[in-house]
Scaffold this active site. Structure first.
Site, PDB file in Angstrom:
ATOM      1  N   ASP A 108       0.842  -1.193   0.000  1.00 16.37           N
ATOM      2  CA  ASP A 108       0.000   0.000   0.000  1.00 16.37           C
ATOM      3  C   ASP A 108       0.882   1.249   0.000  1.00 16.37           C
ATOM      4  O   ASP A 108       1.735   1.401  -0.863  1.00 16.37           O
ATOM      5  CB  ASP A 108      -0.953  -0.075   1.206  1.00 16.37           C
ATOM      6  N   HIS A 273      -7.013  -6.951  -0.086  1.00 14.95           N
ATOM      7  CA  HIS A 273      -5.951  -5.933  -0.086  1.00 14.95           C
ATOM      8  C   HIS A 273      -4.799  -6.225   0.862  1.00 14.95           C
ATOM      9  O   HIS A 273      -3.645  -5.899   0.573  1.00 14.95           O
ATOM     10  CB  HIS A 273      -6.579  -4.583   0.275  1.00 14.95           C
TER      11      HIS A 273
END
Length: 295
Positions: A108, A273
């Protein structure tokens, strides 16, 4: 509160041009720097780090503005949280620990810091792994309705006038847990101790810093990225992404990264994610194989 790591892991605070950067170090062998994303801390690697430490020196760092690292107050322009600034922090951390050259894995926001680090100081990076991202410049250039709905937080957090800071500050625990629940699909459940750690660290200063991080991404970072348009990342790149994540469902991830780097490989993993927490064994295996072949 902190997550347990093997006794060989030690906590340190390194001065990066006046900003203390908190890190945890363990293992022995070729150095690997692990960087986390939003809204988390180094604790996202708590499953992966002990396994990697069997044959690497592993450095888990809190990015500036996150975790137990320093959180400078943002200023107009958000230079304090430009990825160039955040990447320089990590170079200084690794040099302070005695490592001039090292591998980087970033999830991320940490992947974006790693990308900038590999562009700005390519001689320091032996290999770069980016988890569940495409380059910021590509994401903004191809933003559409689906992006706006799926990644609405990019625009919300970048809003000015103190709006996201005030709204998130009203219930930061809800914000963190809601974001994480919405982006998890199968695999290992979140460790409650890890979630508690994220909540503990998400104080008023962290909220302000993380909003500045996203404002920088939509401003100064894009300026830097445009200046580097066409310049490829030199170290080899491993891209990992969740097959159920927005990134996995939206982009041809390898093709995108091939426009930004010369040597790219990668794969999707069965998760959403948060790869290091949802599929820690597969992430560990992929990173270990990649770093061993590019040490």
């Amino acid at each position: 509160m902190s997550l347990p790591l093997p006794a060989s892991f030690t906590r340190r605070s390194v001065d990066a041009d006046g900003v203390p950067i908190h890190c945890v170090v363990g293992g022995s062998g070729p150095p690997v720097l692990l960087l986390h994303g939003y809204p988390q801390t180094h604790a996202i690697w708590h499953h992966v780090a002990p396994a990697l430490a069997e044959d690497h020196t592993v450095v888990l760092a809190d990015l500036r503005g996150y975790g137990d690292s320093g959180k400078p107050a943002p200023s107009p322009g958000d230079a304090e949280y430009a990825k160039r600034t955040m990447a320089r922090d990590q170079v200084l951390v690794m040099r302070s620990l005695g490592f001039e050259r090292f591998a980087v894995a970033g999830h991320d926001r940490g992947g974006r810091v790693g990308h900038r680090l590999a562009l700005d100081v390519p001689e320091a990076v032996s290999a770069l792994a980016v988890l569940d991202i495409v380059p910021t410049r590509h994401a903004f250039a191809h933003a559409d309705r689906e992006f706006g709905l799926g990644y609405y937080h990019w625009f919300f957090l970048a809003a000015g006038g103190g709006i996201p800071e005030r709204l998130i500050g009203a219930d930061p625990e809800f914000w963190i847990t809601a974001r994480m629940r919405a982006r998890h699909h199968g695999g290992t459940p979140f460790d409650p101790a890890a979630v508690a750690e994220y909540v503990r660290c998400f104080d008023e200063a962290a909220i302000a810093a993380s909003c500045s991080d996203y404002r920088a991404a939509a401003g100064l970072d894009l300026t830097h990225d445009e200046e580097d348009a066409g310049r490829a990342v030199l170290p080899p790149v491993l891209a990992l992404w969740g097959e159920h994540s927005f990134v996995g469902r939206t982009y041809d991830v390898l093709r995108v990264w091939q426009d930004y780097a010369g040597d790219v490989r990668g794969q999707a993993l069965p998760c959403d994610h948060y790869l290091p927490e949802e599929q820690p064994e597969q992430v560990t295996a992929a990173l270990r194989g990649f770093f061993r072949s590019n040490g």
